[in-house]
Every structure is written in structure tokens, then in C-alpha cells.
Design a protein around this motif. Structure first.
Motif, PDB file in Angstrom:
ATOM      1  N   TYR A  14       2.840   6.844  -7.542  1.00  0.00           N
ATOM      2  CA  TYR A  14       3.476   7.420  -6.350  1.00  0.00           C
ATOM      3  C   TYR A  14       4.666   8.244  -6.782  1.00  0.00           C
ATOM      4  O   TYR A  14       5.392   7.848  -7.696  1.00  0.00           O
ATOM      5  N   ALA A  23       2.214   2.161  -9.398  1.00  0.00           N
ATOM      6  CA  ALA A  23       1.803   0.987  -8.638  1.00  0.00           C
ATOM      7  C   ALA A  23       0.637   0.279  -9.320  1.00  0.00           C
ATOM      8  O   ALA A  23       0.526  -0.945  -9.277  1.00  0.00           O
ATOM      9  N   PRO A  42       3.500 -11.092  -7.796  1.00  0.00           N
ATOM     10  CA  PRO A  42       4.756 -10.945  -7.056  1.00  0.00           C
ATOM     11  C   PRO A  42       4.694  -9.753  -6.107  1.00  0.00           C
ATOM     12  O   PRO A  42       3.849  -8.872  -6.253  1.00  0.00           O
ATOM     13  N   GLY A  44       5.194  -6.320  -4.624  1.00  0.00           N
ATOM     14  CA  GLY A  44       5.348  -5.022  -5.273  1.00  0.00           C
ATOM     15  C   GLY A  44       4.548  -4.893  -6.549  1.00  0.00           C
ATOM     16  O   GLY A  44       4.654  -3.893  -7.257  1.00  0.00           O
ATOM     17  N   SER A  45       3.708  -5.845  -6.840  1.00  0.00           N
ATOM     18  CA  SER A  45       2.986  -5.814  -8.119  1.00  0.00           C
ATOM     19  C   SER A  45       1.756  -4.916  -8.055  1.00  0.00           C
ATOM     20  O   SER A  45       1.136  -4.640  -9.071  1.00  0.00           O
ATOM     21  N   GLY A  46       1.386  -4.475  -6.873  1.00  0.00           N
ATOM     22  CA  GLY A  46       0.268  -3.538  -6.774  1.00  0.00           C
ATOM     23  C   GLY A  46      -0.994  -4.139  -6.193  1.00  0.00           C
ATOM     24  O   GLY A  46      -2.069  -3.521  -6.232  1.00  0.00           O
ATOM     25  N   LYS A  47      -0.906  -5.314  -5.596  1.00  0.00           N
ATOM     26  CA  LYS A  47      -2.086  -5.985  -5.058  1.00  0.00           C
ATOM     27  C   LYS A  47      -2.754  -5.157  -3.957  1.00  0.00           C
ATOM     28  O   LYS A  47      -3.954  -4.863  -3.999  1.00  0.00           O
ATOM     29  N   SER A  48      -1.933  -4.790  -2.984  1.00  0.00           N
ATOM     30  CA  SER A  48      -2.488  -4.013  -1.866  1.00  0.00           C
ATOM     31  C   SER A  48      -3.041  -2.692  -2.366  1.00  0.00           C
ATOM     32  O   SER A  48      -4.109  -2.239  -1.940  1.00  0.00           O
ATOM     33  N   GLU A 168      -4.002 -10.364   2.717  1.00  0.00           N
ATOM     34  CA  GLU A 168      -3.203 -11.435   3.325  1.00  0.00           C
ATOM     35  C   GLU A 168      -3.738 -11.816   4.707  1.00  0.00           C
ATOM     36  O   GLU A 168      -2.998 -11.775   5.685  1.00  0.00           O
TER      37      GLU A 168
HETATM   38  N1  LIG Z   1       3.200   5.131  -0.147  1.00  0.00           N
HETATM   39  C1  LIG Z   1       3.958   4.719  -1.177  1.00  0.00           C
HETATM   40  N2  LIG Z   1       4.858   5.560  -1.708  1.00  0.00           N
HETATM   41  C2  LIG Z   1       5.637   5.188  -2.764  1.00  0.00           C
HETATM   42  N3  LIG Z   1       5.547   4.011  -3.319  1.00  0.00           N
HETATM   43  C3  LIG Z   1       4.662   3.115  -2.851  1.00  0.00           C
HETATM   44  C4  LIG Z   1       3.823   3.432  -1.743  1.00  0.00           C
HETATM   45  N4  LIG Z   1       3.037   2.358  -1.478  1.00  0.00           N
HETATM   46  C5  LIG Z   1       3.384   1.409  -2.386  1.00  0.00           C
HETATM   47  N5  LIG Z   1       4.349   1.879  -3.188  1.00  0.00           N
HETATM   48  C6  LIG Z   1       4.926   1.147  -4.315  1.00  0.00           C
HETATM   49  O1  LIG Z   1       3.885   0.708  -5.152  1.00  0.00           O
HETATM   50  C7  LIG Z   1       4.145  -0.580  -5.617  1.00  0.00           C
HETATM   51  C8  LIG Z   1       3.001  -1.507  -5.272  1.00  0.00           C
HETATM   52  O2  LIG Z   1       2.900  -1.644  -3.884  1.00  0.00           O
HETATM   53  P1  LIG Z   1       1.872  -2.636  -3.183  1.00  0.00           P
HETATM   54  O3  LIG Z   1       1.976  -2.405  -1.720  1.00  0.00           O
HETATM   55  O4  LIG Z   1       0.552  -2.461  -3.814  1.00  0.00           O
HETATM   56  O5  LIG Z   1       2.474  -4.035  -3.544  1.00  0.00           O
HETATM   57  P2  LIG Z   1       1.954  -5.503  -3.150  1.00  0.00           P
HETATM   58  O6  LIG Z   1       1.628  -6.158  -4.386  1.00  0.00           O
HETATM   59  O7  LIG Z   1       0.899  -5.371  -2.127  1.00  0.00           O
HETATM   60  O8  LIG Z   1       3.261  -6.090  -2.508  1.00  0.00           O
HETATM   61  P3  LIG Z   1       3.412  -7.148  -1.300  1.00  0.00           P
HETATM   62  O9  LIG Z   1       3.049  -8.457  -1.830  1.00  0.00           O
HETATM   63  O10 LIG Z   1       4.829  -7.062  -0.956  1.00  0.00           O
HETATM   64  O11 LIG Z   1       2.508  -6.669  -0.220  1.00  0.00           O
HETATM   65  C9  LIG Z   1       5.470  -1.016  -4.995  1.00  0.00           C
HETATM   66  O12 LIG Z   1       6.492  -0.855  -5.972  1.00  0.00           O
HETATM   67  C10 LIG Z   1       5.651  -0.100  -3.840  1.00  0.00           C
HETATM   68  O13 LIG Z   1       7.022   0.149  -3.672  1.00  0.00           O
END
Ligand SMILES: Nc1ncnc2c1ncn2[C@@H]1O[C@H](COP(=O)(O)OP(=O)(O)OP(=O)(O)O)[C@@H](O)[C@H]1O
Ligand SMILES: [Mg+2]
Lengths: 255, 853
Positions: A14, A23, A42, A44-48, A168
């Protein structure tokens, strides 16, 4: 075992320059057919991000993502939409249902959008499995959160998809309702032969899966077959101690 | 104080953040204000231009002598008796008078080099004498010379240009007797091509008297120029004692003033009032749209407002911030609207001549009032529309911050239904009562207003049922996409109703006029069908003050033809009856029944002579006349003459309400002309053959139109089409504003449903399905508005047609194909209105949409 979905060398970046966020940073993983995989890590680890890219909701910066043997990167928006409709089911954390449609209409929505009639016997069976027969003509606003998520699971399964992705799905539910939803996903995999991929923060939820993948800083750092809640919890605690360091110890990545 | 400032800061930041949401409001106010300002600027400009025109026309004239009595039968200007031209000679000798000249003016239509009449679409087509005193004559020769013999004429430069005529050409002037003249000179008027768009053909005095008046010693008026050093007042005072009874003198200034007032009062007054009414309709529609926008925005901001309240903002501050927003939007858009208004005025000025309405030219006049009033109206409309939503915003409970954003789903409250039903029933009852029995327009109008209010009140109650019915075929047509569109339209009945109501008002007015116009046409058709017993009619098509009528010698000439059994000319005269001006039909009553069916006649039309009159049954009833009663007619020359009612006939729709003989009218007439010649053929003569023969004869009388029955009915209703197209053009703006409202509501709804749209896309709705869903929702809302408007307009049209029909002769007609087009346009426009919101919805990023809180 064949893969229902897979990503190879997946990277998602990103922004650019100073604000660049990786990500996903070179993740390769197969989601085996008729398997139930949980993704943990954790915040912000990139799961979503991994899930969205694997499901064709988002595109990778580099690497490849496939559903069955269809490579997603070359598809147009229209083709992706049809693919989602025909071969993928979704369950989100909340706001899964269209408020103007009844429970039954929500369940058959993807089929209706495709213009082909849903298989009534299959829908019937699903309704019984999720236990909402007496609620079929209600609106989502008349259901509890747990009931809504059960409808969402039924909707995800209605088109007999190759893979169900759930981000989730129990995040907003109490443990009892959560267990019901997870039980449903488990039955979908083990009794109906579907494939499920679920992102979760909850070790108990993860324990319903056949295998747990651990992500940290956009990388796959561990996998745990046959998980139990305690072992997952322990593994998670390890992150909290040295979360940012995970990247520097790739030898920990399991087989 | 600081609280107010905080509220203001809040509203400004809200405006900045939600610019898009207010785009629709901005446009609605802008368009409404533009129309209003444009109308006012246009009115002022026209008035000023006309004023200059009359000042120019009367410049050099210090006093005018004319007949004192004027009779006004409601058709154009009043009619005055001529004065004696020889009076000019005597007045010329009065000390202080430098010159006194007779002025003769009448209708005289010039035929252009292409054989077509020049002008005649509104402004007068005049002929008169060339006034030899250069300072009394507002026209000045720029080419050639003044006329010196019967077959010479000077024409104004505008007429020369339009008719393709130049010095040395020969042309025909219908006076209405066709007069063949050689053009010997071209004149300008105050430096311009003409007096506005008026065409003027100047003849010698004797020629003008011969063709435009009834005798050699006649003049329309006498123009007087004072010697230097003598004031207008003085010269008028000196002339006054010398005048014969029945004449009057007025100063040049007064004459100018009178002309100006006449044009302002008659033509401009009607014209600008008409435009103002339509500006009002546009603003009313805009008010609905703006109110709706504010209501939706406030609903969407419930959480934000609740948070503010929870953090300690007072109710006043929350109300104040919403109102401040309205003021800001109203002010900015109204100011832009003022600019737009000047543009509209410029556009209208350019458009009217193109449409065939002649208007004088001249610079734009922008008064303070023409700017201040629209500005005030624009701001008031904005703030007024925001008032209720603002108060509602102030009532937001702090706890609402914790709940899901609630969209107002209420609509069909019991109270609302009851109030609407009562209003509607009362309105319908009044409208029907006013329309039946002895018709009363005010009663019906009151009822109509009540019905409109009832429609607005009942909108939310009806919208659910209406959208269900209208949307019923959608799921079958468009599957789940259609079903979703239908459900979405049902989500906020109040919102759907408010959005649709704006369109409903516009469509209702369109329908009202369409029905009214169709009924007028049907009435004309029926009248001709029933009452016109001839085979062809000879007329001169004209509109407004133009045209010249037909030569009185035409009817006898046509009567000579071997194919013709009967040919009767009908002319018009005026007289006062019981104090009110009435139109008389001057004809040969005895033979009239051969070409016009008067229905059953009591008494005899044969022996009217110079002292008898035939009266329609309706008119006789009004005055309480029977056969043998005496009707007292007062003519323009002041003569009061008793007429014996010798016949009472049933139908006056084509023949008029009073019939007198030519001999009875002769002493009072000014310019001898017919307006219609009705011709019946002998048995066995085909229409084609008869018509060809009549056309050949008529060609010698200035080429008037020869029409069969259908054409005659059509041409009689020609004004209706002109009226309808003008009204459609004026209403287009109101409908446009309503459609903007639909687009705006759709945009706001898309914004509100972002997450839902994201979800739909995630589970497999394609972009085109999403677009279709948004579009179909607008189509449904538009269809609701259009169908409601059609129903409302048709009912009001019926009530007004009936109420306005005191004689009971009007037909009522619903033009189904035309209304079908209105429906189609409404629905298609709804789809167009949904286009942009649909496009924006389809562009939503699926993931971002799902993630939106
Ligand atoms: N549209 C975006 N623009 C910029 N950065 C993004 C965007 N979407 C996600 N990120 C960044 O990418 C990284 C991974 O995001 P992601 O949503 O995959 O985390 P996650 O593991 O699902 O977190 P959570 O458990 O909080 O849902 C994070 O550091 C987030 O800040
Ligand atoms: Mg996440």
C-alpha cells in the motif's frame, strides 16, 4: 491433496515511498480442498489482506492467487464478480445481510443475482442446518447478531461454493453464538465437503479448524495442524513477546 | 457569542465536508432564482424599451385631439370614433399652434415579395397617412420620397427588410381591400428600423382616408405642434374650447404616458405575470427538493449531532449550525442565480423573436428590485426549507449517538392519513361543486389548492402502496436487481414521497395545461362541427394585434361564383351594453343561417333593418330580454341607440352574441372589414372544385386563407398550440429542478448505503446490476411522481374546464397520446436522473465500502 485456493509469492504494497506498507510480503500458501484453515496473527499482520486477495476482492501487487485452477490476476472486474458469485462464499464480521431482503432472500441472493434459480432442496437442507426455518420471512433487523451470522453462513454456502472465506465471523458474538457459527462452518467442511478459510483472533475459534496459519508483518511465520485452544494461545503469546522480531527469525517457519 | 461562532464554524466545516450533498440544493435554488431574476429583468427591460418607443413615437407632438369615448370589448385596445380631419385646419390657426395635422391609422398588412404577409405575429401591422410635418412625424425618410398619389407608399425599413421590398417595387397592402402600391420611400423610426416590430405603410392622407376610414373628412386623431415658447399645457388649454362635443385634447406627455400604461397594463402585465407564475412554480418545486435534501442530511447526521449534544452543544447551537448552512447555501446559490437571471433575460430576449414574438430592442435594464427580490426569495426558500429539519436536528437526543444511524422510516401515520383524507375530500367536494351546476371559478380554485395540499400531505401514506403497485412488475422484469430497487424505494416513505412530490407538482401543471388545451381544441372542433354549416371558410390568420381582416367586397364576389350557393361575410363591431363593452357581429343575418347553424331561433332574422338586433339565448337571459324587448347600445361615437330584440337564437359560439345588419353598423364603423367569410357550395359541387374556384377569386383580395371545415377548426385552435408550447418550455425548468431533486436523493441514498452496496458487490452483484438497481429506484420514484401528477392534473383540468365554462358549451377532452408522452418522458427522465448516482455507486471500491463505518 488438491488446493481449492492458493497464493504463491503473494505481495501487497500500500502507498509508496515513506508511507509504503508491505501488508503481504511474499506469502505462499495452499488452502486444501475440504479443509478448514484458520489464519491468525497480531493486528495489522495482513490477515484480512491475504484473505481479500485470495478471494478476488482485492488484487495482489505481485505474485499469484488462484481459485481452483483459475488465476485471478488476469480477470476483469466482471469476471471476478461472477467468480465470487459462483465459486466463493463470504462471511464478514458484521453487516452481512441486505436489510431490505428477508432471511430467505438473503440466503439465495448470490444465486438470484446470477439469474439462475437456487437448488430448493439444498437451500432447504441449509435452512435446517442453520436452524432458521421459523425465521425465513423475517428481516435481518429482527434477528439477533448470532442469528444474522448464521444466515450469513447459510448464504455463503447456498451456491455450493469452492471456498468460503470468513473474516472474524465470530468477532461480534458471545461465545455461545460464536460456537454455533463455528460449528456450522465445521459441518460445512466435514459433512458437506466445502473448503473454509477463516480469519480469527480467538484461539477457541481457531481450534475448530484443521490447521492454523500464523501471520506476522505480512509473512507466514508458522503453521499448526490439529490445533487446540491451549496450544494456539501459547503460540500467540509468543508473538506478543517478540512480535516485530518474527520477521528476523524465519527458521521458525514450520514445514 | 462564542457559542454562535462555534456553531457557525461547525456548519462551515460541514458544508466543506459535504459539498456534494448540497450540489443539488445549490442547483435547485440557482435555477429557481435565475428564472425569477430573469423574468424580472426581462420585464423591466421590455417596459423600458416600450417606454422609449412611445417617447420616440410622440416626440414633437405637443397635443393630441381625439374622440373622448372609448369602447373596450376586451379584445386588444379600445375603439375610438374618428374625428373630423378638417378640424386640423382650424386648430392650425390657433395662436401658439405651429402645426396641426390629421393622423389616420388603421390596420394594413403588407404582403412581401414572396407573397406572404409581413409580420402579424403579435405586434400591430399598421397603415396610415404620411405626416408631412417632419417634426410631428416620428418616421423619417432615409431613401426615396414621400407618397404623392394614391398608388404610392413609404414603408418602414424593418418591414422592407422582412418583406424583401425596396424602392420601386410594387406591393399589396391589405386595408383589408387589397391596395396595390409602388414603394417610393423607406423610413426609419427614431433611427431604428421601426417602432419595435410594428410594420407601417404610409399613404397619402386622401388614400389613407379612403381605405382606412369611412369618409373623406375622417382622421383617427389630430396631432398638434406648439410654437416655440408655448408649453404643452398652454397649447392644450387654448385648443380645448374650440373642440366639438365628444372630442378631447391631451398633452403629448399624457398621450405618451397613456400608451406606456396601456402596453404595461395589457400586454406586459399579462406577459410578466405569466412568467412570474411559472417562476413561482419552479421555486415551489425547488422548495420541496431543498427541504428533502436538508431532511435527509440531518437524518444522516443524527449520530454526529448526538455526539455534539453529548459533548455539551446546546440545542440552539445545533439548530443554528444547520440554519447557518442553509443561509450559506441559499446566499451563494442565489447570488449565482442572479447572474444566471441576467443570462436568462438575455436568452429570452434572443429567443422571443426567434419564436415569432416581436419585441422592441434596446439595452438591458437591471433594477435594484430585480436583484433584491430574487436574492431574498432564494435565501428565504433555502432557510424556510431547512427550518423543520433544523429543529429536528436540535431535538436529537444525546443517546442517539450510541444507536445505529436511524433513517426516518415513518410515513403512514394515522394522523397524517386522516388530515390528508379530510383535506382531500373537502378539496374534491369544493372543486366538484364549483365545476357543476352554475360554475364558479373561485370555489373550484380553492378546492384545487386544497387537493394539491392533500396530495402533498398524503404523499408518504400513498407512496408505499403506489411504489408497490408500480414496482410490482420489476422483479419479473429484472429479477433480484428489480426487487432490490423496489425495496429501496420503499425504505423511506417520507423521503420517496417528498422527492416524488416535487415532480408531481411539475407534472400536474403540465397535465393541467395539456388537458385544458385539448379541451379548448375539442370545443373548437365541436363548435365548428355543430355550428359551421358551410363548406369552406375564408380567414386571415393573425395573432395578437397583427393582421388586417378581409375586404367586405370579398363575400359578394365569392357569392357570384357558379359553384357557390351562399357566401356570407361576418365583421366585428363594438358597443356598450348596460355599461360593458360587447362585440357585435356585423353581417347579413337573414342569410347567415344558411352557413352557420344558430340552433333553434325564436322570432325572425329577416327584418332586423337598422333598428333590430338578434341576440343569443345566453346573452338575452343575462339582460332579461325577450322578443320585442329594447336593448340600448352605446357606440364609440357616443350615440345611444335603442334596438329591438327581433330574434333570440340558441347558439352563439361561432356567430357571436349580437347580430346586427351592415346598414345598422354603417354609421358607427371605422374601418370596414370582415373577419370571416363563410361559404356553402351548391349541391353536387365537390369540395376540391368549389375550393379551387373560391381560392381563385380570393387571390384578388390579398390571398386570404381558404380552409375546409377541419382546417378551419384547426386554425381557430392555433393559439392553443402556441400557448401549450410556451407553457411546456416554461415548465421544463420546474420539471428539471424536480429531476435534480430525484438525482440528489439518489446520491444521498447511495452515500447512506455504501456498506450495503459493498456487500452486494462482494457476494456477486455486477457493476451493471448495481447501476440498474440505483436507476430503477429513481425510475420508480419518478413514475410515482409522474402518475400522481397526471392524476392530479387531469382532475384539476377537468374541474377548471367545467368551472370556466359558464355557457355550458365547452367540451372536456383527455388527450391520451399526449399524456402518454408525458408519462414516458417522466419515467425516462427518472432513469436519466439516476444515471449519475448509479455511476457513482458502481465506482465504489468493494473493500472500502465494506469497511465504511
Ligand atoms: N487500504 C489500505 N491502505 C493502506 N494501508 C492499508 C490498507 N489496508 C490495510 N493496510 C495496512 O496493511 C496492513 C495489514 O492490514 P490488514 O487489514 O490485512 O491487517 P489484519 O491482520 O487484518 O489486522 P486486524 O487483525 O486488525 O484486522 C496494516 O498495516 C494496515 O495498516
Ligand atoms: Mg482484519
Amino acid at each position: 491433496m488438491t488446493a481449492a485456493a492458493r497464493v504463491v509469492d503473494a505481495a501487497k504494497v500500500y502507498g509508496s515511498g515513506e508511507t509504503e506498507v508491505r501488508a503481504l510480503d511474499g506469502v505462499s500458501v495452499d488452502f486444501p480442498a475440504a479443509g478448514f484453515t484458520a489464519i491468525m496473527g497480531p493486528s495489522g499482520s495482513g490477515k484480512s489482506t491475504l484473505m481479500h486477495c485470495a478471494a478476488g476482492l482485492d488484487t495482489l501487487t505481485s505474485g499469484s492467487a488462484r481459485i481452483g485452477d483459475v488465476e485471478l490476476s488476469g480477470l476483469t472486474d466482471k469476471q471476478l464478480t461472477v467468480l465470487r458469485r459462483e465459486r466463493i462464499g463470504f462471511v464478514f464480521q458484521s453487516f452481512n445481510l441486505v436489510p431490505t431482503l428477508t432471511v430467505r432472500e438473503n440466503i439465495t441472493l448470490p444465486r438470484d443475482l446470477s439469474g439462475r434459480p437456487a437448488d430448493p432442496e439444498w437451500i432447504d437442507a441449509l435452512v435446517d442446518v442453520v436452524g432458521l426455518r421459523d425465521r425465513l420471512h423475517h428481516r435481518p433487523s429482527e434477528l439477533s447478531g448470532g442469528q444474522q451470522q448464521r444466515v450469513a453462513v447459510a448464504r455463503a454456502l447456498a451456491g455450493r461454493p469452492d471456498v468460503v472465506f470468513a473474516d472474524e465471523p465470530t468477532g461480534n458474538l458471545d461465545s455461545r453464538s460464536g460456537a454455533e457459527v463455528l460449528g456450522l462452518l465445521g459441518r460445512a467442511v466435514h459433512e458437506m465437503g466445502r473448503t473454509a478459510v477463516m480469519v480469527t483472533h480467538d484461539p477457541v475459534a481457531a481450534a475448530h479448524a484443521d490447521e492454523v496459519l500464523f501471520l506476522a508483518d505480512g509473512r507466514l511465520v508458522d503453521r499448526m495442524p490439529e490445533p487446540t485452544a491451549e496450544r494456539v494461545l501459547d503460540r500467540m503469546k509468543a508473538f506478543d513477546g517478540r512480535a516485530p522480531g518474527a520477521r528476523r527469525t524465519p527458521q521458525e517457519v514450520g514445514p | 457569542m462564542t457559542g454562535t461562532r462555534a456553531a457557525f464554524r461547525l456548519s462551515l466545516s460541514a458544508l466543506r465536508a459535504h459539498k456534494r450533498r448540497f450540489a443539488g440544493t445549490f442547483l435547485a435554488v440557482l435555477l429557481g432564482v435565475s428564472f425569477l431574476a430573469g423574468t424580472m429583468v426581462m420585464g423591466d427591460t421590455l417596459r423600458a424599451n416600450f417606454d422609449t418607443l412611445f417617447v420616440d413615437a410622440n416626440t414633437g407632438t405637443d397635443a393630441v385631439v381625439r374622440s373622448a369615448d372609448v369602447i373596450d370589448a376586451g379584445q386588444g385596445g379600445g375603439v375610438r370614433e374618428p374625428v373630423r380631419a378638417s378640424l386640423a385646419g382650424r386648430l392650425g390657426k390657433v395662436p401658439g399652434v405651429a402645426a396641426a395635422v390629421p393622423s389616420v391609422q388603421g390596420a394594413g398588412q403588407l404582403i412581401g415579395s414572396d407573397g406572404k404577409p409581413v409580420g402579424g405575429q403579435g405586434p400591430p401591422t399598421l397603415a396610415g397617412n404620411w405626416i408631412t410635418d417632419a417634426r410631428l412625424n416620428p418616421y423619417h425618410l432615409v431613401e426615396g420620397s414621400a407618397p404623392t398619389s394614391e398608388h404610392e407608399a413609404v414603408i418602414n425599413r424593418g418591414a422592407a427588410k422582412k418583406g424583401g421590398l425596396k424602392v420601386g417595387d410594387t406591393a399589396v397592402v391589405r386595408t383589408p381591400d387589397p391596395l396595390r402600391v409602388r414603394i417610393v420611400g423607406i423610413a426609419t423610426f427614431g433611427g431604428a428600423d421601426g417602432m419595435g416590430q410594428v410594420t407601417f405603410t404610409a399613404l397619402t392622407l386622401p388614400t389613407a382616408q379612403k381605405y382606412l376610414t369611412t369618409g373623406p373628412d375622417r382622421a383617427s386623431a389630430i396631432q398638434v405642434r406648439a410654437a416655440s415658447g408655448v408649453s404643452q399645457r398652454e397649447v392644450a388649454d387654448r385648443i380645448a374650447p374650440l373642440l366639438p362635443k365628444g372630442s378631447e385634447v391631451l398633452t403629448g406627455q399624457r398621450a405618451t404616458q397613456e400608451n406606456q400604461d396601456e402596453v404595461s397594463g395589457r400586454f406586459l402585465g399579462v406577459f410578466t405575470t405569466l412568467l412570474l407564475v411559472f417562476a413561482g412554480i419552479a421555486l415551489l418545486v425547488a422548495t420541496f427538493s431543498i427541504h428533502n435534501t436538508f431532511a435527509i442530511v440531518v437524518a444522516q447526521r443524527t449520530r454526529e449531532n448526538a455526539l455534539l449534544r453529548a459533548l455539551g452543544a446546546s440545542r440552539r447551537q445545533v439548530v443554528g449550525s444547520t440554519l447557518a448552512e442553509a443561509v450559506a447555501v441559499g446566499l451563494v446559490s442565489s447570488l449565482a442565480g442572479l447572474l444566471g437571471g441576467v443570462g436568462v433575460a438575455l436568452g429570452l430576449k434572443a429567443l422571443f423573436p426567434a419564436l415569432g414574438f416581436g419585441m422592441p430592442t434596446g439595452g438591458m435594464v437591471i433594477t435594484t428590485a430585480a436583484m433584491a427580490v430574487p436574492l431574498a426569495v432564494g435565501v428565504t426558500v433555502s432557510v424556510g426549507s431547512a427550518l423543520v429539519p433544523a429543529v429536528r436536528a436540535g431535538r436529537t437526543a444525546p443517546l442517539a449517538a450510541l444507536r445505529e444511524t436511524a433513517v426516518d422510516r415513518s410515513g403512514a401515520s394515522w394522523k397524517r392519513a386522516a388530515a390528508g383524507a379530510v383535506l382531500g375530500a373537502a378539496g374534491i367536494a369544493l372543486a366538484v361543486v364549483g365545476a357543476s351546476g352554475s360554475p364558479q371559478v373561485p370555489v373550484t380554485a380553492t378546492g384545487a389548492v386544497l387537493v394539491v395540499i392533500a396530495f402533498v400531505v398524503l404523499g408518504p401514506v400513498a407512496s408505499t402502496a403506489a411504489v408497490r403497485v408500480l414496482g410490482a412488475p420489476l422483479p419479473r422484469l429484472r429479477g433480484v436487481t428489480g426487487a432490490l430497487a423496489g425495496r429501496n424505494a420503499l425504505r423511506g416513505p417520507k423521503r420517496t414521497a417528498a422527492t416524488a412530490t416535487a415532480l408531481m407538482v411539475g407534472v400536474a401543471v403540465v397535465t393541467l395545461f395539456t388537458v385544458f388545451g385539448a379541451s379548448l381544441k375539442a370545443t373548437m372542433d365541436r363548435t365548428v362541427d355543430r355550428s359551421f354549416a358551410g363548406d369552406v371558410a375564408i380567414t386571415t390568420p393573425a395573432f395578437g394585434a397583427g393582421g388586417s381582416g378581409l375586404s367586405p367586397r370579398l363575400a359578394p364576389a365569392v357569392g357570384e361564383l357558379p359553384q357557390v350557393r351562399e357566401s356570407v361575410g361576418l365583421g366585428k363591431g363594438v358597443a356598450k351594453v348596460d355599461g360593458g363593452g360587447r362585440e357585435l357581429t356585423v353581417t347579413d343575418p337573414r342569410r347567415l343561417a344558411n352557413v352557420i347553424d344558430l340552433g333553434s331561433v325564436r322570432g325572425s332574422l329577416d327584418g332586423l333593418g337598422t333598428g333590430g338586433v338578434a341576440v343569443s339565448r345566453g346573452e338575452a337571459g343575462k339582460h332579461g330580454w325577450h322578443l320585442g324587448s329594447t336593448a340600448r347600445l352605446v357606440f364609440a361615437d357616443g350615440q345611444r341607440q335603442p334596438f329591438t330584440v327581433r330574434a333570440v337564437y340558441e347558439r352563439g359560439d361561432l356567430s357571436g352574441d349580437y347580430l346586427i345588419t351592415r346598414r345598422a353598423w354603417a354609421p358607427h364603423r371605422v374601418q370596414d372589414r370582415d373577419t370571416l367569410v363563410a361559404v356553402a357550395f351548391k349541391d353536387g359541387v365537390s369540395l376540391g372544385a368549389g375550393r379551387a374556384a373560391v381560392e381563385k377569386t380570393a387571390a384578388g383580395y390579398g390571398h386570404p386563407d381558404v380552409q375546409d371545415r377541419a382546417e378551419y377548426a384547426k386554425s381557430a385552435a392555433r393559439g392553443v398550440d402556441l400557448m401549450l408550447s410556451t407553457v411546456y418550455a416554461l415548465l421544463a425548468l420546474a420539471v428539471l429542478i424536480a429531476l435534480l431533486g430525484i438525482a440528489n436523493t439518489a446520491t444521498l441514498a447511495v452515500h447512506e448505503r455504501t456498506r450495503e452496496l459493498g456487500l452486494l458487490r462482494a457476494v456477486g452483484q455486477t457493476r451493471s446490476q448495481l447501476r440498474a438497481m440505483v436507476r430503477w429506484e429513481s425510475v420508480l420514484v419518478a413514475a410515482f411522481g409522474t402518475v400522481g401528477g397526471l392524476g392530479l392534473g387531469a382532475f384539476l383540468g377537468w374541474a377548471l374546464v367545467r368551472a370556466a365554462d359558464s355557457a355550458g358549451t365547452s367540451a372536456f377532452a383527455i388527450p391520451v397520446p399526449r399524456l402518454g408522452v408525458v408519462l414516458l418522458v417522466g419515467v425516462v427522465a427518472g432513469a436519466l436522473a439516476g444515471l449519475r448516482p448509479a455511476g457513482r455507486a458502481a465506482k465504489l471500491d468493494v473493500l472500502k465500502a465494506i469497511g465504511v463505518e
